[in-house]
Design an enzyme around this catalytic site. Structure first.
Site, PDB file in Angstrom:
ATOM      1  N   ILE A 260       0.856  -1.187   0.000  1.00 38.61           N
ATOM      2  CA  ILE A 260       0.000   0.000   0.000  1.00 38.61           C
ATOM      3  C   ILE A 260       0.890   1.235   0.000  1.00 38.61           C
ATOM      4  O   ILE A 260       1.774   1.377   0.843  1.00 38.61           O
ATOM      5  CB  ILE A 260      -0.924   0.017   1.235  1.00 38.61           C
ATOM      6  CG1 ILE A 260      -1.774  -1.250   1.292  1.00 38.61           C
ATOM      7  CG2 ILE A 260      -1.808   1.257   1.224  1.00 38.61           C
ATOM      8  CD1 ILE A 260      -2.523  -1.423   2.595  1.00 38.61           C
TER       9      ILE A 260
ATOM     10  N   GLY B 119       2.265  -9.152   6.100  1.00 33.46           N
ATOM     11  CA  GLY B 119       2.611  -8.383   7.294  1.00 33.46           C
ATOM     12  C   GLY B 119       2.598  -6.917   6.963  1.00 33.46           C
ATOM     13  O   GLY B 119       2.743  -6.527   5.804  1.00 33.46           O
ATOM     14  N   GLY B 120       2.390  -6.100   7.971  1.00 33.99           N
ATOM     15  CA  GLY B 120       2.357  -4.656   7.748  1.00 33.99           C
ATOM     16  C   GLY B 120       1.328  -4.310   6.696  1.00 33.99           C
ATOM     17  O   GLY B 120       0.158  -4.650   6.811  1.00 33.99           O
ATOM     18  N   ASP B 121       1.778  -3.655   5.646  1.00 34.31           N
ATOM     19  CA  ASP B 121       0.880  -3.260   4.561  1.00 34.31           C
ATOM     20  C   ASP B 121       1.202  -4.008   3.272  1.00 34.31           C
ATOM     21  O   ASP B 121       0.983  -3.512   2.181  1.00 34.31           O
ATOM     22  CB  ASP B 121       0.961  -1.749   4.344  1.00 34.31           C
ATOM     23  CG  ASP B 121       2.361  -1.289   3.958  1.00 34.31           C
ATOM     24  OD1 ASP B 121       3.329  -2.020   4.242  1.00 34.31           O
ATOM     25  OD2 ASP B 121       2.496  -0.200   3.375  1.00 34.31           O
ATOM     26  N   GLU B 122       1.733  -5.220   3.426  1.00 37.88           N
ATOM     27  CA  GLU B 122       2.137  -6.016   2.269  1.00 37.88           C
ATOM     28  C   GLU B 122       1.232  -7.233   2.098  1.00 37.88           C
ATOM     29  O   GLU B 122       0.919  -7.927   3.065  1.00 37.88           O
ATOM     30  CB  GLU B 122       3.584  -6.487   2.424  1.00 37.88           C
ATOM     31  CG  GLU B 122       4.568  -5.341   2.511  1.00 37.88           C
ATOM     32  CD  GLU B 122       5.980  -5.799   2.834  1.00 37.88           C
ATOM     33  OE1 GLU B 122       6.910  -5.067   2.493  1.00 37.88           O
ATOM     34  OE2 GLU B 122       6.147  -6.877   3.429  1.00 37.88           O
TER      35      GLU B 122
END
Length: 198
Positions: free
Chosen positions: A10, A50-53
């Site tokens: 993102i 994970g995170g925005d991946e």
């Protein structure tokens, strides 16, 4: 094409997370994941890494153009704003694409190459997709080597400061000086600032 791996990140997620808070960021991730599922076929897979991946796996895609169309459909699917409680946010994404078996024969290589392509999409202006090409790996290695050598350049005093005068063309007088950095590498010679400053 037997399988395609897409690595999606993102764009500017950190800004949203930092300005609106982690709770809104978490809601965005969940809402985006649902929207991604509507952009792909039922037999395809969406997984959050994970995170925005996110990783998307598309199976039995016909031609390369079909993969490009699928990536564009995903980007188009993110155009509408995300309503997150009292907040409305717009996001884009950068997508890297690796195709089995051309770009890798195992999950690790496919993911690594899709990730490399995703960073190239970010470099080219974000909210875009990019197919992996072997020269991307070479560029990444060269970039990493240059960063390492640049750290040594500081230690070895290889950087030079040069001053370029700025003249008033009417009077011929020096009105200012522009400070420029130059890198004299022991093996590569003079390295242009446009290679190492970015």
């Amino acid at each position: 094409l037997r399988a395609t791996v897409m690595f999606l990140d993102i764009d500017n997620f950190k800004t949203i997370n930092d300005s609106l808070g982690h709770e809104v960021g978490d809601r965005l991730i969940k809402t985006l994941a649902k929207r991604l599922k509507t952009c792909i076929r039922e037999e395809d897979t969406v997984a959050r890494l994970g995170g925005d991946e996110f990783m998307l796996v598309l199976e039995d895609v016909g031609q390369t153009q079909d993969v490009a169309d699928a990536a564009q459909k995903i980007l188009d699917g993110l155009v509408k704003p995300f309503r997150l409680g009292e907040h409305e946010v717009f996001v884009g994404a950068s997508i890297g694409i690796a195709i089995y078996p051309v770009d890798g024969r195992d999950v690790d290589n496919l993911l690594k190459n899709a990730d490399t392509a995703m960073y190239r999409a970010k470099e080219r202006g974000r909210n875009a997709y990019q197919f992996y090409t072997p020269d991307m790996t070479t560029r990444v290695r060269d970039h990493l080597a240059l960063r390492t050598q640049l750290r040594w350049a500081l230690e070895r005093d290889e950087l030079r400061l040069q001053y370029q005068p700025m003249l008033d063309l009417r009077s011929g007088q020096v009105t200012a000086l522009e400070a420029l950095v130059r890198w004299r590498h022991p093996d590569l010679g003079m390295i242009s600032p446009d290679r190492f400053i970015p």
